[in-house]
Design a protein around this motif. Structure first.
Motif, PDB file in Angstrom:
ATOM      1  N   LEU A 123      -5.560  -4.818   4.031  1.00  0.00           N
ATOM      2  CA  LEU A 123      -4.770  -4.630   2.820  1.00  0.00           C
ATOM      3  C   LEU A 123      -5.121  -5.683   1.773  1.00  0.00           C
ATOM      4  CD1 LEU A 123      -2.552  -3.083   1.352  1.00  0.00           C
ATOM      5  CD2 LEU A 123      -0.869  -4.584   2.461  1.00  0.00           C
ATOM      6  N   VAL A 124      -5.282  -6.927   2.226  1.00  0.00           N
ATOM      7  CA  VAL A 124      -5.655  -8.004   1.308  1.00  0.00           C
ATOM      8  C   VAL A 124      -7.048  -7.777   0.743  1.00  0.00           C
ATOM      9  CG1 VAL A 124      -6.189 -10.473   1.158  1.00  0.00           C
ATOM     10  CG2 VAL A 124      -4.144  -9.726   2.377  1.00  0.00           C
ATOM     11  N   LEU A 125      -7.984  -7.397   1.591  1.00  0.00           N
ATOM     12  CA  LEU A 125      -9.345  -7.134   1.139  1.00  0.00           C
ATOM     13  C   LEU A 125      -9.385  -5.983   0.141  1.00  0.00           C
ATOM     14  CD1 LEU A 125     -11.298  -7.487   4.514  1.00  0.00           C
ATOM     15  CD2 LEU A 125     -11.334  -9.071   2.572  1.00  0.00           C
ATOM     16  N   TYR A 126      -8.535  -4.993   0.368  1.00  0.00           N
ATOM     17  CA  TYR A 126      -8.486  -3.846  -0.544  1.00  0.00           C
ATOM     18  C   TYR A 126      -7.846  -4.236  -1.877  1.00  0.00           C
ATOM     19  CZ  TYR A 126      -6.910   0.565  -2.565  1.00  0.00           C
ATOM     20  OH  TYR A 126      -6.662   1.601  -3.421  1.00  0.00           O
ATOM     21  N   ARG A 127      -6.722  -4.932  -1.818  1.00  0.00           N
ATOM     22  CA  ARG A 127      -6.003  -5.298  -3.033  1.00  0.00           C
ATOM     23  C   ARG A 127      -6.784  -6.283  -3.899  1.00  0.00           C
ATOM     24  NH1 ARG A 127      -2.837  -1.373  -4.434  1.00  0.00           N
ATOM     25  NH2 ARG A 127      -1.290  -0.833  -2.848  1.00  0.00           N
ATOM     26  N   THR A 128      -7.544  -7.164  -3.274  1.00  0.00           N
ATOM     27  CA  THR A 128      -8.323  -8.141  -4.031  1.00  0.00           C
ATOM     28  C   THR A 128      -9.662  -7.586  -4.501  1.00  0.00           C
ATOM     29  OG1 THR A 128      -9.229  -9.043  -1.964  1.00  0.00           O
ATOM     30  CG2 THR A 128      -7.252 -10.107  -2.868  1.00  0.00           C
ATOM     31  N   GLY A 129      -9.988  -6.381  -4.067  1.00  0.00           N
ATOM     32  CA  GLY A 129     -11.230  -5.751  -4.508  1.00  0.00           C
ATOM     33  C   GLY A 129     -12.460  -6.209  -3.747  1.00  0.00           C
ATOM     34  N   VAL A 130     -12.284  -6.980  -2.677  1.00  0.00           N
ATOM     35  CA  VAL A 130     -13.424  -7.417  -1.878  1.00  0.00           C
ATOM     36  C   VAL A 130     -14.114  -6.212  -1.249  1.00  0.00           C
ATOM     37  CG1 VAL A 130     -14.158  -8.772   0.121  1.00  0.00           C
ATOM     38  CG2 VAL A 130     -12.399  -9.675  -1.433  1.00  0.00           C
ATOM     39  N   ILE A 131     -13.320  -5.270  -0.759  1.00  0.00           N
ATOM     40  CA  ILE A 131     -13.849  -4.009  -0.233  1.00  0.00           C
ATOM     41  C   ILE A 131     -13.319  -2.882  -1.101  1.00  0.00           C
ATOM     42  CG2 ILE A 131     -13.947  -2.420   1.724  1.00  0.00           C
ATOM     43  CD1 ILE A 131     -13.595  -4.723   3.587  1.00  0.00           C
ATOM     44  N   ARG A 132     -14.214  -2.092  -1.651  1.00  0.00           N
ATOM     45  CA  ARG A 132     -13.835  -0.978  -2.513  1.00  0.00           C
ATOM     46  C   ARG A 132     -14.212   0.351  -1.844  1.00  0.00           C
ATOM     47  NH1 ARG A 132     -12.556  -2.802  -7.568  1.00  0.00           N
ATOM     48  NH2 ARG A 132     -13.217  -4.937  -8.089  1.00  0.00           N
ATOM     49  N   ALA A 133     -13.346   1.307  -2.010  1.00  0.00           N
ATOM     50  CA  ALA A 133     -13.582   2.620  -1.404  1.00  0.00           C
ATOM     51  C   ALA A 133     -14.471   3.458  -2.320  1.00  0.00           C
ATOM     52  CB  ALA A 133     -12.248   3.326  -1.151  1.00  0.00           C
ATOM     53  N   THR A 134     -15.723   3.052  -2.429  1.00  0.00           N
ATOM     54  CA  THR A 134     -16.681   3.808  -3.231  1.00  0.00           C
ATOM     55  C   THR A 134     -17.098   5.067  -2.480  1.00  0.00           C
ATOM     56  OG1 THR A 134     -18.574   2.648  -2.291  1.00  0.00           O
ATOM     57  CG2 THR A 134     -17.527   1.650  -4.228  1.00  0.00           C
ATOM     58  N   GLN A 135     -17.759   5.972  -3.182  1.00  0.00           N
ATOM     59  CA  GLN A 135     -18.196   7.205  -2.533  1.00  0.00           C
ATOM     60  C   GLN A 135     -19.194   6.927  -1.410  1.00  0.00           C
ATOM     61  OE1 GLN A 135     -16.861  10.211  -3.009  1.00  0.00           O
ATOM     62  NE2 GLN A 135     -15.451   9.159  -4.392  1.00  0.00           N
ATOM     63  N   LYS A 136     -20.068   5.953  -1.611  1.00  0.00           N
ATOM     64  CA  LYS A 136     -21.032   5.601  -0.575  1.00  0.00           C
ATOM     65  C   LYS A 136     -20.324   5.014   0.641  1.00  0.00           C
ATOM     66  CE  LYS A 136     -25.240   2.904   0.259  1.00  0.00           C
ATOM     67  NZ  LYS A 136     -26.240   1.977  -0.347  1.00  0.00           N
ATOM     68  N   PHE A 137     -19.338   4.158   0.381  1.00  0.00           N
ATOM     69  CA  PHE A 137     -18.550   3.555   1.458  1.00  0.00           C
ATOM     70  C   PHE A 137     -17.832   4.640   2.256  1.00  0.00           C
ATOM     71  CE2 PHE A 137     -14.548   1.827   3.051  1.00  0.00           C
ATOM     72  CZ  PHE A 137     -14.955   0.680   3.709  1.00  0.00           C
ATOM     73  N   LYS A 138     -17.229   5.591   1.539  1.00  0.00           N
ATOM     74  CA  LYS A 138     -16.519   6.682   2.209  1.00  0.00           C
ATOM     75  C   LYS A 138     -17.461   7.514   3.076  1.00  0.00           C
ATOM     76  CE  LYS A 138     -13.151   7.148  -1.544  1.00  0.00           C
ATOM     77  NZ  LYS A 138     -12.653   8.019  -2.629  1.00  0.00           N
ATOM     78  N   ALA A 139     -18.648   7.782   2.551  1.00  0.00           N
ATOM     79  CA  ALA A 139     -19.610   8.600   3.297  1.00  0.00           C
ATOM     80  C   ALA A 139     -20.042   7.905   4.585  1.00  0.00           C
ATOM     81  CB  ALA A 139     -20.830   8.887   2.421  1.00  0.00           C
TER      82      ALA A 139
END
Length: 246
Positions: free
Chosen positions: A131-147
């Motif tokens: 949750l922290v990594l997501y909220r701080t933008g360290v990990i972003r749910a990009t289309q490549k990441f999702k794939a």
């Protein structure tokens, strides 16, 4: 609508495409989703304590494991196809999962002292970290990441199905349960993939709130997060059991 993609089978693009989006006070909110998630977790813990107590008394635990596991699976399927029923069925699903997890946890605890407390701590620790990594933008749910995560999750699901089918022919995949180096690496990879699914679930919920999804989607989104957390906990429990065997 392309934003609504997730590797969680109950939280995916079609989920919001099939819903009638609203823009008034009855729309999905983040606070409402969080409150319902907390409620579902409390139900899981309550029923888990109950089934653990059954095991501690020496009573047969198999009926609770089977009932909780099968009941939870059936309810999950119904919720996926009847999303508007989530406010009524999600609590029942949480109770079923609690019965199953309580029994499994009690069995592991009888073999390895302290393993359940460690698994619970690591599960919630992972949840907070993601949750922290997501909220701080360290990990972003990009289309490549999702794939990438989708492909990995699908691969794990197929592998588990094959392993399950092979057991009917008395064929076991050794590293799936043993504490060998390969077994540990496999479990670590699965735990990592389960954790990354949380990132996609957070992203999906944010997009649902932004798009004004119906109020009942708070229950549906909470149910989806619970599915991921249950998977993560079971995989961490498996990993810790392998470490204890060494």
């Amino acid at each position: 609508m392309a934003l609504f993609q997730s590797n969680n089978p109950v939280l995916k693009e079609s989920t919001f495409q099939q819903a009638t989006l609203v823009q008034d006070g009855n729309a999905m909110t983040l606070r409402g989703t969080v409150n319902k998630m907390v409620f579902l977790l409390l139900l899981v813990m309550a029923s888990a304590v109950y089934s653990w107590g059954i095991f501690a008394k020496g009573a047969p635990i198999l009926p609770y494991l089977a009932g909780g596991g099968i009941g939870g699976f059936v309810l999950a399927l119904v919720i996926v196809f009847k999303k508007e029923w989530a406010p009524y069925l999600a609590p029942a699903y949480a109770l079923c999962e609690g019965l199953f997890l309580g029994g499994i946890s009690a069995m592991y605890s009888s073999l390895y002292e302290g393993i359940v407390l460690q698994a619970v701590g690591l599960t919630f620790g992972t949840f907070i970290a993601m949750l922290v990594l997501y909220r701080t933008g360290v990990i972003r749910a990009t289309q490549k990441f999702k794939a990438i995560v989708f492909t990995a999750t699908a691969g794990i699901a197929v592998f588990y199905l094959i392993a399950f089918a092979l057991r009917f022919f008395n064929i076991n995949i050794p590293f799936l349960h043993e504490g060998s180096t390969i077994g540990l690496i496999f479990s670590l990879v699965v735990v990592a993939i389960a954790a990354l699914n949380l990132i996609l679930d957070f992203d999906l919920i944010d997009n649902g709130v932004a798009q004004g999804a119906p109020k009942y989607f708070e229950w549906y989104a909470s149910f989806g997060l619970l599915v991921t957390l249950v998977w993560l906990y079971l995989e961490i429990l498996r990993l810790l059991s392998k470490l204890n065997r060494r």
